[in-house]
Design a protein around this motif. Structure first.
Motif, PDB file in Angstrom:
ATOM      1  N   ASN A 140      63.433 -19.871 -71.993  1.00  0.00           N
ATOM      2  CA  ASN A 140      64.739 -20.030 -72.637  1.00  0.00           C
ATOM      3  C   ASN A 140      64.966 -21.462 -73.118  1.00  0.00           C
ATOM      4  OD1 ASN A 140      65.327 -17.339 -72.181  1.00  0.00           O
ATOM      5  ND2 ASN A 140      66.340 -17.747 -70.249  1.00  0.00           N
ATOM      6  N   GLN A 141      64.271 -22.412 -72.530  1.00  0.00           N
ATOM      7  CA  GLN A 141      64.334 -23.799 -72.973  1.00  0.00           C
ATOM      8  C   GLN A 141      62.891 -24.281 -73.156  1.00  0.00           C
ATOM      9  OE1 GLN A 141      65.660 -23.126 -69.671  1.00  0.00           O
ATOM     10  NE2 GLN A 141      67.578 -22.483 -70.573  1.00  0.00           N
ATOM     11  N   ARG A 185      67.617  -6.816 -69.236  1.00  0.00           N
ATOM     12  CA  ARG A 185      67.103  -8.202 -69.295  1.00  0.00           C
ATOM     13  C   ARG A 185      65.600  -8.216 -69.546  1.00  0.00           C
ATOM     14  NH1 ARG A 185      70.186 -12.640 -67.329  1.00  0.00           N
ATOM     15  NH2 ARG A 185      72.263 -11.999 -66.705  1.00  0.00           N
ATOM     16  N   THR A 228      66.117 -22.117 -67.076  1.00  0.00           N
ATOM     17  CA  THR A 228      64.952 -21.395 -66.568  1.00  0.00           C
ATOM     18  C   THR A 228      63.682 -22.232 -66.594  1.00  0.00           C
ATOM     19  OG1 THR A 228      64.564 -20.436 -68.748  1.00  0.00           O
ATOM     20  CG2 THR A 228      65.819 -19.098 -67.182  1.00  0.00           C
ATOM     21  N   ASN A 232      60.195 -15.893 -68.967  1.00  0.00           N
ATOM     22  CA  ASN A 232      61.078 -16.257 -70.071  1.00  0.00           C
ATOM     23  C   ASN A 232      60.998 -17.759 -70.306  1.00  0.00           C
ATOM     24  OD1 ASN A 232      61.923 -13.622 -69.781  1.00  0.00           O
ATOM     25  ND2 ASN A 232      63.977 -14.135 -69.071  1.00  0.00           N
ATOM     26  N   LYS A 254      62.326 -12.033 -76.104  1.00  0.00           N
ATOM     27  CA  LYS A 254      62.538 -13.464 -75.908  1.00  0.00           C
ATOM     28  C   LYS A 254      61.194 -14.162 -75.970  1.00  0.00           C
ATOM     29  CE  LYS A 254      66.326 -13.275 -72.651  1.00  0.00           C
ATOM     30  NZ  LYS A 254      67.030 -14.431 -72.205  1.00  0.00           N
TER      31      LYS A 254
END
Length: 162
Positions: A43-44, A94, A138, A41, A99
């Protein structure tokens, strides 16, 4: 007749990132023992992580530290986790969530000799390492100077290359 010079090509910049895994959410220790690659992932920093970047795999918890090193295989893509990756999620939802994700191929596995958070905290060159200051998230950037310091820790153990 004069020889012509090859066209100048700008150097490729390889960024380094720490990708954090939470064993309470994903069975990362199991996955690292079996899987040569995984989707991660983003996420940032999804607009900054790119194909060819270096990925340091950080496992959080009581024995936090760097447990693997790999290479990002493609720019982030909006997608669920792979079928293989979904098997390691504690909460399957999840893994099914769409994503930004990148595939990381592991170059070194450090399960038997991780670079522990406690060890890394003793290195003055790593005092600003983002994951040591902010554990939430993350994906964490690593500066070239921080990577050089981490690399010196890795020089002691060259038996973990895969």
């Amino acid at each position: 007749m004069s020889p012509t010079s090859p066209p100048s090509v700008p150097p490729v910049t390889q960024n380094t990132w720490i990708f954090q895994a939470h064993p309470s959410l994903y069975r990362i220790n199991e996955a690292l023992k079996i899987e040569p690659k995984e989707l991660w992932n983003i996420n940032q920093h999804a607009k900054k992580v790119r194909r060819g970047d270096r990925a340091l795999i950080w496992i959080s918890g009581d024995h936090a530290g760097i447990y693997a090193i790999g290479t990002v295989q493609h720019d982030p893509i909006m997608q669920p986790d792979s079928d293989i990756g979904q098997a390691y999620w504690i909460d399957k939802r999840r893994g099914q969530a769409v994503k930004p994700r990148v595939e990381v191929v592991y170059d070194r596995i450090l399960l038997n000799r991780p670079l522990s958070k406690a060890m890394l905290r003793t290195d003055l060159a790593l005092i600003g390492l983002s994951i040591l200051r902010y554990q939430r998230g993350t994906v964490f950037p690593v500066t070239p100077q921080e990577w050089m310091a981490i690399e010196t820790w890795l020089e002691d153990d060259d038996t973990s290359a895969i």
